[in-house]
Design an enzyme around this catalytic site. Sequence first.
Site, mmCIF file in Angstrom:
data_model
loop_
_atom_site.group_PDB
_atom_site.id
_atom_site.type_symbol
_atom_site.label_atom_id
_atom_site.label_comp_id
_atom_site.label_asym_id
_atom_site.label_seq_id
_atom_site.Cartn_x
_atom_site.Cartn_y
_atom_site.Cartn_z
ATOM 1 N N ASN A 94 49.825 -23.192 73.536
ATOM 2 C CA ASN A 94 50.235 -22.155 74.491
ATOM 3 C C ASN A 94 51.267 -22.675 75.488
ATOM 4 O O ASN A 94 51.092 -22.630 76.690
ATOM 5 C CB ASN A 94 49.024 -21.548 75.209
ATOM 6 C CG ASN A 94 48.195 -22.574 75.952
ATOM 7 O OD1 ASN A 94 48.282 -23.772 75.679
ATOM 8 N ND2 ASN A 94 47.418 -22.122 76.914
ATOM 9 N N ASP A 152 44.627 -20.445 71.298
ATOM 10 C CA ASP A 152 43.786 -20.763 72.458
ATOM 11 C C ASP A 152 44.219 -20.058 73.731
ATOM 12 O O ASP A 152 45.396 -20.011 74.070
ATOM 13 C CB ASP A 152 43.766 -22.268 72.722
ATOM 14 C CG ASP A 152 42.774 -22.605 73.818
ATOM 15 O OD1 ASP A 152 41.618 -22.188 73.692
ATOM 16 O OD2 ASP A 152 43.162 -23.247 74.804
ATOM 17 N N HIS A 232 35.481 -25.042 73.145
ATOM 18 C CA HIS A 232 34.724 -25.005 74.403
ATOM 19 C C HIS A 232 33.531 -24.037 74.398
ATOM 20 O O HIS A 232 33.462 -23.126 75.219
ATOM 21 C CB HIS A 232 35.627 -24.725 75.596
ATOM 22 C CG HIS A 232 36.691 -23.669 75.361
ATOM 23 N ND1 HIS A 232 36.405 -22.420 74.894
ATOM 24 C CD2 HIS A 232 38.038 -23.715 75.525
ATOM 25 C CE1 HIS A 232 37.539 -21.732 74.793
ATOM 26 N NE2 HIS A 232 38.538 -22.502 75.163
ATOM 27 N N ASP A 305 39.380 -29.722 77.258
ATOM 28 C CA ASP A 305 40.126 -28.515 77.658
ATOM 29 C C ASP A 305 40.951 -28.823 78.916
ATOM 30 O O ASP A 305 41.056 -27.997 79.826
ATOM 31 C CB ASP A 305 39.193 -27.325 77.884
ATOM 32 C CG ASP A 305 39.957 -26.003 78.001
ATOM 33 O OD1 ASP A 305 41.183 -25.998 77.755
ATOM 34 O OD2 ASP A 305 39.324 -24.981 78.336
#
Lengths: 425, 309
Positions: A94, A152, A232, A305
Amino acid sequence: MNLILKNGRLFDPSTGRDQIGDVVIAEDRIRSLGRDIAVEGPGTLDCTGLIICPGFIDLHVHLREPGFEYKETIETGTLAAVAGGFTAVCAMPNTKPVNDNAGTTSLLVARSRELGNARVYPIGAISDGSKGESLAAIGDMHRAGVVGISDDGRPVMNAQILRRAMEYASMFHLPVIEHAEDLHLSAGGSMHEGAAALRLGLRGISGASEDTMVARDILLAEESGGHIHIAHLSTAGSVRLVRDAKARGVRVTAEVTPHHLTLIDEDVRDYDANFKMNPPLRTRLDREAVIAGLADGTIDAIATDHAPHAAHEKQQEFNRAPFGIIGLETALPLVLRLVDAGRLTLARMVDALSCRPAAIFGLPGGTLEPGTVADITVFDPEQRWTCDPAQSKSKSRNTPFAGWEFKGRASYTLVGGRVVYRAAP
Amino acid sequence: MPPVTSSAPLRHLLGIEALSGAQISRLLDLATQFQQQAPARTLAGRRVLLLFYESSTRTRISFEVAARRLGAETVTMTPAASSIEKGEALLDTVHTLRAMAVDAIVMRHSSSGAPVLVARNVDVPVLNAGDGMHEHPTQALLDGFTILRHKPRIEGLEIAIVGDVLHSRVARSNVLLLTRLGARIRLCGPRTLLPPALATYGPQVTLTHDLETALDGADVVMVLRIQMERMQEAFFPSEAEYVRLYSVTAERLRGARPDAIVMHPGPMIRGVEISADVADSAQSVIREQVENGVLIRMAALQELLAPNA
């Protein structure tokens, strides 16, 4: 050129090895393991009192380059990685532009090789622009080096697209990594839906918004035969779904973050956006469930993350501030807390930080076996330190752990036989 | 819980949650004094900034009147025709305005916690005039003050709060204040606007979806505004159905105690959450709430800006 790691605790869950000894490294590989190896020389690191284990691999990191270099760059992100003991990171797509094409993938690969800190394994987008509409250039990106695909931060709401992505990616043995969140259920939410959110007057992101998508994804993986990896994972419900699916033989794997193993929704205080991430901090019961799921192997990996954001972005109204916290340099001590508390064995910890991530994504490393690549983490499990965000190697400072007293820190990080990080004496 | 204002002296008024019992009593006592005798100009020469990110008539004017009665000067900033509309970050706006020598910031914002963020970053008192779905402390204080004009004490009262509790900062602040003072609270509304987690406010709080149950023997009936936008979000099907189930009418009010008072934080929509005859009845103290609002806001401003006056 030889390098010897001397007199450390050789700890390798991939082989079950746990003994005091030395590691001899030749070029970029582990040559041998032994005890009291006589070769001395300039290339010897005294590892007395330290644990020598396969290098940590973080399956979930946001390096922000290209496009958001004010938050993080490949350079600062990989420096933070090696300072946290990570020898490799998977870079989420991203960015701006989104990594949905071979060109962007190649740029990441080339830039990270040139820097020579942690290895960077790019994750490609599932769909063009991560818009969830048409498949991204999965085959081309695979050739350019992606190790998985994910939109994501933007779940694939269209089940047909996700199913096709799983089928298509299976040709290249690529996992499909899902940020599991039903956007209708979570709309407008900025923390876990529950009593804590109610008191703060914040719209909630319910546990079911994650669970329904995990359930859907498992069914699609079952039908397509593809590999779904749940990013996650944060709820008790999702742990249960993954556990059941694994028992049925579905190709599902999962990761959990150190912060979901540590904090809960009640820890969100004073609207400090450094406690805002997605998925949000869940309830005490959820935390218990993800710890248990990690301990019993239902959850395969620990992934940070790592999501850097600039100070001015986090210093906003809670609902306006972006989701995410940095995590590369705090992962090890946070997980060691669980080991110290008897909730997790050291073997499972290293397995979840290194061996399993390597195995499920098909990456090099994850073992100290002679002949394999010398990606090695050496850490001091007893070193005490205080978390000071200003000292972070990351370009950003957004952590909820400022001021925490930690135990355990990386001493040396070796990538391909080179010492890429050495703790200050 | 937020350590920002745990004990006297009061530095900010961000919510009821952070107030001590002594601080609550002090504010209510001050308002009583102001009701009994015209106030001195204790805030002469002080400048109060009214920073209203969300439209409001009564609360803004109430604060303005309160500040001026104490001799303070007021400056108002609203979104239209300001840097707010141009997308300036909240803290940048606040730092700019702070530099113009304001002594206190009264703030309304659609984001829960926005005043907490501002309070953390400025060196002048911040008064929360309503933040998102979080708190509206002066409303709860004026409601408590109004109840005390009609009932000898709050302890032991049965108080029904009816309507969109989920989105209501007025309900949150009132639950915190009134339970602290010993009342029992019945929260009433459709299941979609009354999450079960509300029960965690304590054993004095009960939840019901049935208006008759909520009103039965109640000493105080607090009616909340229902916004019709909630229909678009599928919280309830139609205005007509809401009225059938939850409108407080004269007939339904007969289930409450004969001396029950009826309150509404405004703005109210007659014929929707409350019928016109109830709003205008002898039991209604709605207009009194508005008058008392000025007294409570004077008390809050004085307590923050001139505590020893």
